[in-house]
Motif scaffolding. Structure first.
Motif, PDB file in Angstrom:
ATOM      1  N   GLN A   1     -60.904  35.418 -47.254  1.00 10.68           N
ATOM      2  CA  GLN A   1     -61.041  34.561 -48.538  1.00 10.68           C
ATOM      3  C   GLN A   1     -62.171  34.601 -49.252  1.00 10.68           C
ATOM      4  OE1 GLN A   1     -59.950  30.228 -48.112  1.00 10.68           O
ATOM      5  NE2 GLN A   1     -58.936  30.372 -46.026  1.00 10.68           N
TER       6      GLN A   1
ATOM      7  N   PHE B   1     -53.392  33.586 -45.720  1.00 13.28           N
ATOM      8  CA  PHE B   1     -54.791  33.842 -46.056  1.00 13.28           C
ATOM      9  C   PHE B   1     -55.841  33.033 -45.221  1.00 13.28           C
ATOM     10  CE2 PHE B   1     -52.124  35.186 -49.369  1.00 13.28           C
ATOM     11  CZ  PHE B   1     -52.702  36.364 -50.063  1.00 13.28           C
TER      12      PHE B   1
ATOM     13  N   ASN C   1     -63.420  26.311 -47.718  1.00 11.25           N
ATOM     14  CA  ASN C   1     -62.623  27.158 -48.577  1.00 11.25           C
ATOM     15  C   ASN C   1     -62.778  26.594 -50.143  1.00 11.25           C
ATOM     16  OD1 ASN C   1     -61.270  24.728 -48.421  1.00 11.25           O
ATOM     17  ND2 ASN C   1     -59.607  25.463 -47.019  1.00 11.25           N
TER      18      ASN C   1
ATOM     19  N   LEU D   1     -61.633  28.749 -53.209  1.00 15.12           N
ATOM     20  CA  LEU D   1     -60.981  30.031 -52.322  1.00 15.12           C
ATOM     21  C   LEU D   1     -59.557  29.931 -52.327  1.00 15.12           C
ATOM     22  CD1 LEU D   1     -63.826  30.915 -49.694  1.00 15.12           C
ATOM     23  CD2 LEU D   1     -63.581  31.531 -51.942  1.00 15.12           C
TER      24      LEU D   1
ATOM     25  N   GLY E   1     -57.589  29.386 -50.233  1.00 19.34           N
ATOM     26  CA  GLY E   1     -56.714  28.260 -49.289  1.00 19.34           C
ATOM     27  C   GLY E   1     -56.978  27.062 -49.917  1.00 19.34           C
TER      28      GLY E   1
ATOM     29  N   HIS F   1     -61.246  33.473 -42.780  1.00 19.20           N
ATOM     30  CA  HIS F   1     -62.304  33.122 -44.007  1.00 19.20           C
ATOM     31  C   HIS F   1     -62.951  34.181 -44.555  1.00 19.20           C
ATOM     32  CE1 HIS F   1     -66.461  31.898 -45.303  1.00 19.20           C
ATOM     33  NE2 HIS F   1     -65.854  30.841 -45.221  1.00 19.20           N
TER      34      HIS F   1
END
Length: 547
Positions: free
Chosen positions: A441, A435, A401, A404, A406, A438
Motif C-alpha cells: 500500500q 491489497f 492506510n 492509501l 485500503g 502495508h
C-alpha cells in the motif's frame, strides 16, 4: 462546538414527544406507512431493505466525548453493537426496532443530539474540513461558518420543503478536504487582494445519476452579505427548481439548464430586493458563535518524540495516519475505520468508547468524523502519539492506510439499502484484502477507491481515483469502473472505462490498473498524476488486458 440553549432543548424534547405519538399510531395501525413516511423522514428515520435505519446528525463532523459514548450506548442497547460513519459525517444505525426509535431520540437529546434534517427535501447536515481549527493551511476556523449556516437553515420556514435535498460544505483551506465542488453549495473562506476575509461561493455541484462539478457563483462575497446571499440563492432554487421530476430537481440541473451567467443574475436580482437588516447576522452574533470554537490551551513545552526508538509498525502508522498541526508539538491523528474484516465506516460500540477515552486523555475531549468515513483526534501532543497508538491497537483501530488503497469509501449497498442495485461492501472488502500488505500500500501511494451500489452515488464513485459503480442486469450484479476522479481542489469527474465486470473479475482488473501504474509512473508520481499524463486509453487497455 455547538452549545444548546433553553430553546434548543425544549424544541428537541417536544419533537421527540411528537414523534413518540406518531410511532404509536403507526404501530397500532392508525397511520399507514404512506402516511407515516413523511413524519419519519423529518426525524431521520429511513425504511431500508431489511429494517429501519436511523441517521443521527453530527454537525460539521464534530463530537464531544459524551456524545460519542451516547452513540455507543445506542449501538449496544438498540442496535447490533455498531454504528456506521457516513459520507456526510453523520452516524447511522441500521437495525433499530421502530418501537425503540423514540427512546433513541430521547437518549440523544440528553447530550444535545438529534436526527432532524438528516433526511427529507431540506438543507441537510453541513459538512466541513475535518482538520478545521487544527491545520496551518486554513485562513480561519471554518466551523463557526458551518454553525452559522446550521442555525440559519434549521427548520427555516422557506427551505424546509425544497424541490429536493440540499447539501452545503465549507472549507477554509486551499487544499479542499470537504469536496466543496461536489455539493449544491460549496463555500471556501478566502482573502481578496486587499487582505479582507470573505467567501468564494460555488453552486450546482452534485454526483448521483448526473455528476456535475459546481461553478463559481460569487468569487468574493463580503462576510456581512453571507446569509442574505444564501437566502437569495435558495429562493431562486425554490422558485425555479423542478418539482415535477425528482431526477431533475437538484439545483445542479437548474444551474445547468439556466447557465451560470443567467443563474447568477437571478441570484443577484433577488439579493438586491432583500432588506439586509432582516436577513444578515450582526457582528456580535458572529462573535458569539465563534466563541464556541476557541482553540484549547496548547502546551508550549513538548518534547519531540524519538521515532527511531519506536516499533516499525508505529513508525508506519505515524507516517500514514498523522498529519501536521498548527500548534508546535501537536499532531492531527486520523483513525482509520477501514479494516478488511468490517464494512468501511463501521465502528463498534466498544471502539467508540475507546476513541472517547483517548480523546479525553489526549485530544481535549474532541473527536471528528470525516466524509471519508474515518475519525480524527484533532489535537494530540506529539509525545502522546505512542500512547494513542497503543490505545488504538488495543481497540483494533490501528490500520495505517489513510489515503492509501485500503482506505476505501463505500456505501451500504444492497446489504442494507432498498435503492441499491448491487452489493458494495463485499467488493470493498475483497479489494482491501487483495491489497492488505502495508508495504505494498505504501509503495502504491495515494490511491482513493470509492464504491457505490447504485447510480445515486452515495459512495462518491464519480470522484474516486478509481470509481466503482455496482449495477444489475437480468438479475446479475456487475461493476463499472471510472478512472481519474478527484474530490480535492483539483476536482474532476472520472472517465468511464467500458463494459462492467463481475466481482472476481473486478478485483483482478484493479490489480492490473495498479500494476500498470507502478510500471509507468515517473519517480514517486501519484496515480492521479500518472493517469492525467498518460490518458484514458493507456489505462483502459491495461484494465481490459485479460478480458
Amino acid at each position: 462546538m455547538y452549545r444548546y440553549d433553553e430553546f434548543d432543548a425544549e424544541f428537541v424534547n417536544s419533537r421527540v414527544a411528537q414523534f413518540r405519538g406518531q410511532v404509536e399510531r403507526r404501530l397500532d395501525g392508525r397511520l399507514s406507512e404512506a402516511e407515516f413516511r413523511p413524519l419519519r423522514l423529518m426525524n431521520g428515520l429511513y425504511l431500508q431493505l431489511h429494517a429501519y435505519m436511523l441517521r443521527v446528525a453530527v454537525p460539521y463532523g464534530t463530537l464531544r466525548t459524551d456524545q460519542l459514548r451516547m452513540l455507543a450506548h445506542l449501538a449496544d442497547k438498540y442496535d447490533k453493537g455498531y454504528g456506521h460513519v457516513t459520507t456526510r459525517q453523520n452516524m447511522q444505525f441500521n437495525w433499530p426496532a421502530l418501537s425503540d426509535v423514540p427512546d433513541m431520540l430521547s437518549d440523544l437529546a440528553t447530550v444535545d443530539m438529534h436526527a432532524i434534517q438528516t433526511s427529507g427535501n431540506c438543507i441537510r447536515n453541513v459538512t466541513c474540513d475535518p482538520y478545521a481549527g487544527a491545520t496551518a493551511d486554513e485562513i480561519e476556523d471554518p466551523r463557526p461558518l458551518a454553525e452559522l449556516i446550521r442555525q440559519w437553515s434549521m427548520l427555516h420556514p422557506e427551505f424546509s420543503f425544497l424541490p429536493r435535498k440540499f447539501k452545503f460544505a465549507v472549507t477554509a483551506s486551499p487544499h479542499d478536504r470537504a469536496m466543496i465542488k461536489g455539493h449544491d453549495i460549496g463555500i471556501q473562506i478566502v482573502k481578496n487582494d486587499a487582505g479582507e476575509v470573505g467567501y468564494h461561493i460555488i453552486v450546482g455541484g452534485g454526483l448521483g445519476r448526473t455528476p456535475v462539478l459546481g461553478e463559481t457563483l460569487c468569487a468574493f462575497l463580503p462576510k456581512a452579505d453571507l446569509l442574505p446571499y444564501l437566502t437569495a440563492t435558495m429562493r431562486v432554487y425554490n422558485r425555479f427548481g423542478r418539482r415535477d421530476n425528482k431526477y431533475k430537481a437538484r439545483i445542479k440541473i437548474l444551474v445547468r439548464d439556466t447557465g451560470i451567467a443567467d443563474f447568477t443574475k437571478l441570484v443577484d436580482d433577488e439579493f438586491a430586493t432583500l432588506d439586509v437588516n432582516d436577513t444578515a447576522v450582526s457582528q456580535e452574533e458572529c462573535e458569539r458563535i465563534a466563541s464556541y470554537f476557541e482553540p484549547p490551551t496548547f502546551d508550549t513545552n513538548i518534547k519531540a518524540i524519538d521515532l527511531d526508538s519506536q516499533p516499525e509498525a508505529f513508525r508506519k502508522w505515524v507516517a500514514t495516519n498523522v498529519a501536521p498541526h498548527i500548534a508546535p508539538g501537536y499532531a492531527i491523528v486520523n483513525i482509520s475505520l477501514k479494516n478488511p474484516e468490517r464494512a468501511p465506516g463501521d465502528i463498534t460500540a466498544e471502539q467508540m468508547r475507546a476513541v472517547a477515552d483517548l480523546a479525553d486523555r489526549e485530544s481535549f475531549g474532541e473527536v471528528r468524523t470525516t466524509h471519508q468515513q474515518n475519525m480524527v483526534l484533532p489535537h494530540v501532543r506529539q509525545d502522546a502519539l505512542r500512547a494513542v497508538w497503543d490505545g488504538l491497537v488495543a481497540a483494533e483501530l490501528e490500520d495505517a492506510n489513510i489515503n492509501l488503497i485500503g482506505d476505501i469509501i463505500c456505501c451500504p449497498g444492497m446489504d442494507f439499502c432498498a435503492l441499491a442495485t448491487a452489493r458494495s461492501i463485499p467488493v470493498a472488502q475483497a479489494i482491501a484484502e487483495r491489497f492488505s500488505d502495508h508495504d505494498r500500500q505504501q509503495a502504491i501511494g495515494e490511491m482513493q477507491i470509492k464504491i457505490s451500489g447504485c447510480i445515486n452515488a452515495c459512495g462518491h464513485h464519480h470522484v474516486g481515483h478509481i470509481g466503482i459503480l455496482g449495477l444489475e442486469k437480468s438479475g446479475v450484479e456487475f461493476y463499472q469502473v471510472t478512472l481519474g476522479g478527484d474530490a480535492t481542489h483539483t476536482a474532476a469527474i472520472g472517465d468511464k472505462m467500458g463494459a462492467g465486470f463481475s466481482q472476481d473479475e473486478l478485483v483482478d482488473g484493479i490489480e492490473r490498473i495498479v500494476d500498470f501504474y507502478m510500471g509507468e509512473r515517473s519517480g514517486s508520481e501519484r496515480f492521479l498524476d500518472t493517469y492525467r499524463r498518460l490518458g484514458t486509453a493507456a489505462f483502459k487497455e491495461a484494465l481490459y488486458a485479460s478480458t
